[in-house]
Structures are given as C-alpha cells and as structure tokens.
Design a protein around this motif. Structure first.
Motif, PDB file in Angstrom:
ATOM      1  N   VAL A  22       0.858  -1.176   0.000  1.00  0.00           N
ATOM      2  CA  VAL A  22       0.000   0.000   0.000  1.00  0.00           C
ATOM      3  C   VAL A  22       0.897   1.230   0.000  1.00  0.00           C
ATOM      4  N   THR A  23       0.623   2.167  -0.902  1.00  0.00           N
ATOM      5  CA  THR A  23       1.368   3.419  -0.927  1.00  0.00           C
ATOM      6  C   THR A  23       0.535   4.504  -0.261  1.00  0.00           C
ATOM      7  N   LEU A  24       1.133   5.132   0.728  1.00  0.00           N
ATOM      8  CA  LEU A  24       0.494   6.245   1.424  1.00  0.00           C
ATOM      9  C   LEU A  24       1.108   7.534   0.913  1.00  0.00           C
ATOM     10  N   HIS A  25       0.255   8.463   0.507  1.00  0.00           N
ATOM     11  CA  HIS A  25       0.683   9.807   0.129  1.00  0.00           C
ATOM     12  C   HIS A  25       0.326  10.691   1.319  1.00  0.00           C
ATOM     13  N   VAL A  26       1.340  11.137   2.046  1.00  0.00           N
ATOM     14  CA  VAL A  26       1.146  11.863   3.300  1.00  0.00           C
ATOM     15  C   VAL A  26       1.371  13.351   3.058  1.00  0.00           C
ATOM     16  N   HIS A  34       4.592  17.645  11.970  1.00  0.00           N
ATOM     17  CA  HIS A  34       3.898  16.483  12.510  1.00  0.00           C
ATOM     18  C   HIS A  34       4.745  15.242  12.260  1.00  0.00           C
ATOM     19  N   GLU A  35       4.267  14.122  12.765  1.00  0.00           N
ATOM     20  CA  GLU A  35       4.834  12.813  12.459  1.00  0.00           C
ATOM     21  C   GLU A  35       3.669  11.884  12.186  1.00  0.00           C
ATOM     22  N   LEU A  36       3.945  10.741  11.606  1.00  0.00           N
ATOM     23  CA  LEU A  36       2.895   9.753  11.363  1.00  0.00           C
ATOM     24  C   LEU A  36       3.418   8.398  11.791  1.00  0.00           C
ATOM     25  N   LEU A  37       2.744   7.806  12.781  1.00  0.00           N
ATOM     26  CA  LEU A  37       3.071   6.465  13.241  1.00  0.00           C
ATOM     27  C   LEU A  37       1.942   5.534  12.825  1.00  0.00           C
ATOM     28  N   ILE A  38       2.296   4.362  12.345  1.00  0.00           N
ATOM     29  CA  ILE A  38       1.320   3.368  11.903  1.00  0.00           C
ATOM     30  C   ILE A  38       1.580   2.104  12.710  1.00  0.00           C
ATOM     31  N   LYS A  66       4.355  -1.806  16.051  1.00  0.00           N
ATOM     32  CA  LYS A  66       4.815  -0.786  15.115  1.00  0.00           C
ATOM     33  C   LYS A  66       4.986  -1.377  13.722  1.00  0.00           C
ATOM     34  N   VAL A  67       4.467  -0.656  12.732  1.00  0.00           N
ATOM     35  CA  VAL A  67       4.566  -1.083  11.343  1.00  0.00           C
ATOM     36  C   VAL A  67       5.480  -0.152  10.560  1.00  0.00           C
ATOM     37  N   ALA A  68       5.277   1.152  10.715  1.00  0.00           N
ATOM     38  CA  ALA A  68       6.064   2.137   9.971  1.00  0.00           C
ATOM     39  C   ALA A  68       5.892   3.498  10.621  1.00  0.00           C
ATOM     40  N   SER A  69       6.781   4.425  10.250  1.00  0.00           N
ATOM     41  CA  SER A  69       6.639   5.786  10.759  1.00  0.00           C
ATOM     42  C   SER A  69       7.358   6.776   9.852  1.00  0.00           C
ATOM     43  N   LEU A  70       6.879   7.997   9.901  1.00  0.00           N
ATOM     44  CA  LEU A  70       7.539   9.139   9.274  1.00  0.00           C
ATOM     45  C   LEU A  70       7.717  10.173  10.381  1.00  0.00           C
ATOM     46  N   LEU A  75       5.690  21.423   7.644  1.00  0.00           N
ATOM     47  CA  LEU A  75       4.519  22.124   7.135  1.00  0.00           C
ATOM     48  C   LEU A  75       4.573  22.251   5.616  1.00  0.00           C
ATOM     49  N   ASN A  76       3.443  21.967   4.982  1.00  0.00           N
ATOM     50  CA  ASN A  76       3.265  22.059   3.528  1.00  0.00           C
ATOM     51  C   ASN A  76       4.157  21.106   2.739  1.00  0.00           C
ATOM     52  N   SER A  77       4.575  20.006   3.360  1.00  0.00           N
ATOM     53  CA  SER A  77       5.374  19.019   2.642  1.00  0.00           C
ATOM     54  C   SER A  77       4.548  17.757   2.404  1.00  0.00           C
ATOM     55  N   THR A  78       5.019  16.938   1.476  1.00  0.00           N
ATOM     56  CA  THR A  78       4.377  15.656   1.182  1.00  0.00           C
ATOM     57  C   THR A  78       5.445  14.567   1.160  1.00  0.00           C
ATOM     58  N   HIS A  79       5.018  13.361   1.497  1.00  0.00           N
ATOM     59  CA  HIS A  79       5.912  12.201   1.476  1.00  0.00           C
ATOM     60  C   HIS A  79       5.111  11.004   0.987  1.00  0.00           C
ATOM     61  N   ASP A  80       5.730  10.155   0.196  1.00  0.00           N
ATOM     62  CA  ASP A  80       5.123   8.896  -0.216  1.00  0.00           C
ATOM     63  C   ASP A  80       5.874   7.765   0.478  1.00  0.00           C
ATOM     64  N   MET A  81       5.100   6.802   0.962  1.00  0.00           N
ATOM     65  CA  MET A  81       5.675   5.670   1.679  1.00  0.00           C
ATOM     66  C   MET A  81       4.911   4.417   1.256  1.00  0.00           C
ATOM     67  N   THR A  82       5.625   3.385   0.835  1.00  0.00           N
ATOM     68  CA  THR A  82       4.997   2.118   0.465  1.00  0.00           C
ATOM     69  C   THR A  82       5.328   1.093   1.535  1.00  0.00           C
ATOM     70  N   ILE A  83       4.272   0.462   2.063  1.00  0.00           N
ATOM     71  CA  ILE A  83       4.444  -0.531   3.119  1.00  0.00           C
ATOM     72  C   ILE A  83       3.581  -1.755   2.815  1.00  0.00           C
TER      73      ILE A  83
END
Length: 112
Positions: A22-26, A34-38, A66-70, A75-83
C-alpha cells in the motif's frame, strides 16, 4: 491512499484497503511539524495507552505493533511511503506532545 495531517486531525482516504503493498501519500497541511506512526492494534485510535504522566502514546505498549513511521513531516510538505500491510486493524497517529489527545488519530482497516 491519501493521509492528510492538519491542525489536530488526520484524514484518511480510503479508510479500508486490501492487504498487500500500500502506498500512502502523506500531506502535512499544518500549521506545524507532525509525524505519522502506523501501528497494528485491536484498540480503537481514541483508546491507545498513554505514557505515565504525559500526553503521549506509550509506543512500547504490548497493545501496539509498530509497522512504519515518518518523523518530522514539515509544514506544507508531502511524502510517499509504500508498506506491506496484512489483514487487520491499524491506527495512524501523531505522537508529538499533545497532538494525539488533540485528535490526531484515525483507524485503517486492512481486508484480505
């Protein structure tokens, strides 16, 4: 899947996906870093265990896997993460001080 972090909230679209890669576009729409923990968990996002005497999640709790984290999503940034996600219930949250209790958490259901 699109994950948008904003002032004390996270939106997720869609909120249910099939197992596999799954690719997440954050996106961080602010107003701060911020941070994102999954984590995989049977708990609902509003019921995650807090650290003693703090306003943050106890990330080492046996109720969370824990599965993944960014970290440091500016602010105003984007990141793509595939898990790779297996079937089950997941929680996505920001664990910066006060952000979780402010409402920065959401559920994700992963189906076969």
């Amino acid at each position: 899947m699109v994950v948008v972090e904003h002032d004390y909230g996270i939106t997720l679209s869609p909120s249910s996906v099939r197992a596999g890669l799954v690719t997440l576009h954050v996106e961080n729409n602010g107003p701060s870093t911020h941070e994102l923990l999954i984590d995989k968990s049977v708990l609902e996002p509003e019921a995650l265990p807090l650290r003693v005497n703090t306003v943050q999640i106890e990330e080492g709790s046996p109720a969370l896997t824990k599965v993944a984290s960014l970290v440091e999503i500016r602010l105003n940034s984007t990141h793509d993460m595939t898990i790779r996600l297996t079937p089950g219930h997941y929680v996505l949250f920001c664990n910066l001080e006060g952000h979780y209790l402010g409402g920065m958490h959401v559920s994700l259901q992963v189906k076969e």
